[in-house]
Design a protein around this motif. Structure first.
Motif, PDB file in Angstrom:
ATOM      1  N   TYR A   1       0.838  -1.206   0.000  1.00  0.00           N
ATOM      2  CA  TYR A   1       0.000   0.000   0.000  1.00  0.00           C
ATOM      3  C   TYR A   1       0.875   1.260   0.000  1.00  0.00           C
ATOM      4  O   TYR A   1       0.622   2.206  -0.752  1.00  0.00           O
ATOM      5  CB  TYR A   1      -0.910   0.000   1.230  1.00  0.00           C
ATOM      6  N   LEU A   2       1.901   1.293   0.840  1.00  0.00           N
ATOM      7  CA  LEU A   2       2.734   2.494   0.982  1.00  0.00           C
ATOM      8  C   LEU A   2       3.675   2.715  -0.195  1.00  0.00           C
ATOM      9  O   LEU A   2       3.876   3.847  -0.636  1.00  0.00           O
ATOM     10  CB  LEU A   2       3.578   2.391   2.259  1.00  0.00           C
ATOM     11  N   GLU A   3       4.250   1.647  -0.678  1.00  0.00           N
ATOM     12  CA  GLU A   3       5.377   1.732  -1.620  1.00  0.00           C
ATOM     13  C   GLU A   3       5.121   2.586  -2.859  1.00  0.00           C
ATOM     14  O   GLU A   3       5.999   3.340  -3.283  1.00  0.00           O
ATOM     15  CB  GLU A   3       5.811   0.294  -1.976  1.00  0.00           C
ATOM     16  N   PRO A   4       3.915   2.545  -3.478  1.00  0.00           N
ATOM     17  CA  PRO A   4       3.721   3.370  -4.681  1.00  0.00           C
ATOM     18  C   PRO A   4       3.556   4.859  -4.381  1.00  0.00           C
ATOM     19  O   PRO A   4       3.573   5.679  -5.293  1.00  0.00           O
ATOM     20  CB  PRO A   4       2.420   2.814  -5.288  1.00  0.00           C
ATOM     21  N   THR A   5       3.380   5.217  -3.112  1.00  0.00           N
ATOM     22  CA  THR A   5       3.095   6.608  -2.753  1.00  0.00           C
ATOM     23  C   THR A   5       4.379   7.410  -2.539  1.00  0.00           C
ATOM     24  O   THR A   5       5.485   6.857  -2.528  1.00  0.00           O
ATOM     25  CB  THR A   5       2.255   6.674  -1.459  1.00  0.00           C
TER      26      THR A   5
END
Length: 287
Positions: free
Chosen positions: A200-204
């Motif tokens: 969830y965090l990684e693409p942001t």
């Protein structure tokens, strides 16, 4: 297709990362053991890391490699420091060189364990063990050398591999009673849940330090009782204090008494919520 380099891919979290991402990315899998899918990468060798990463140019590096044997770290500080501190430093330097994101996994052991309320990301670390001290050094190197990074602190992790849940179930096969510490508090966290959070965090661009543990808390003895309840195990769980356990195992390193992390940054900056530890455990045990 996005390229993700995973270090320590054979570990519990490394395996969970592969499962959660499945066919949605191109993996570059590295570990100390080589096979047809895994490339050996010595993350404590800066030149090797730089050459490897510049050649393959991953978009994201997820560092799951670590010296996690707490007692072993006490006995061999140099090895623990190389893997837990210099390894992340080298990955951070290389990530910056090619403009890649770095996801670095850290631990509740960076805190002393004497808190009386859930610990958020802005509390001051003060580790009491070699494991905690070397992991904190790794965090600082990532902050110093990486341009785009997520430091994710987790706790009481279990997944596909050697872990507390499997150890307790294994002991129950040969012991009618097991003695488990009851005065250390934390949040059991499945590797699958942590992998989902990382995905969830990684693409942001929501960079920084995050705590990533399952919701709710317990102690090791009650955790064991829940494991046995779910699996229908009849072995008795004897609740013992850390002091009593230390007398039975004098070579063991000090553990934090309080490891309940508050996923404050996750709650503050996203709508994402980790699963309750009971639900995650049920999923892991297939119930």
């Amino acid at each position: 297709m996005k390229k993700i380099l995973v270090t320590g891919c054979n570990g519990q979290l490394g395996r969970a990362i592969q499962q959660i991402y499945k066919d949605s990315v191109e993996f570059i899998l590295t570990d100390v053991v080589q096979d047809e899918k895994i490339t050996p990468l010595n993350i404590i060798d800066l030149d090797e890391v730089l050459n490897f990463i510049k050649e393959r140019k991953p978009d994201v590096i997820i560092n799951c490699a670590a010296a996690t044997n707490v007692d072993g770290c006490e006995k061999d500080w140099d090895f623990a420091y190389k893997l837990n501190a210099l390894g992340p430093r080298n990955l951070a330097i290389a990530a910056t060189e090619i403009g890649a994101k770095l996801v670095h996994v850290s631990t509740d052991y960076v805190f002393p364990g004497n808190a009386d309320k859930p610990i958020n990301e802005f509390e001051t670390p003060a580790p009491i063990s070699a494991y905690g001290k070397t992991k904190l050094a790794g965090e600082k190197f990532v902050e110093q050398f990486a341009d785009r990074y997520f430091i994710v602190r987790t706790a009481w992790l279990y997944g596909d591999g050697k872990n507390f849940v499997k150890t307790m179930l294994s002991l129950s096969e040969t012991h009618k009673e097991v003695s488990v510490v009851c005065d250390q508090l934390g949040s059991p966290t499945s590797a699958m849940e942590l992998a989902r959070m990382i995905k969830y965090l990684e693409p942001t661009d929501n960079y920084g330090i995050f705590h990533g543990t399952c919701e709710g808390d317990t102690n090791w003895a009650d955790f064991t009782e829940e494991i046995f309840r779910i699996k229908g195990v009849n072995s008795k769980v004897n609740h013992v204090t850390s002091e009593d356990y230390k007398k039975m195992n004098p070579a063991s390193a000090d553990r934090p008494h309080y490891s309940i992390l508050d996923n404050y940054m996750l709650r503050l900056t996203t709508d994402y919520k980790m699963a309750d530890w009971h639900d995650a455990l049920n999923e892991y045990l297939g119930h």
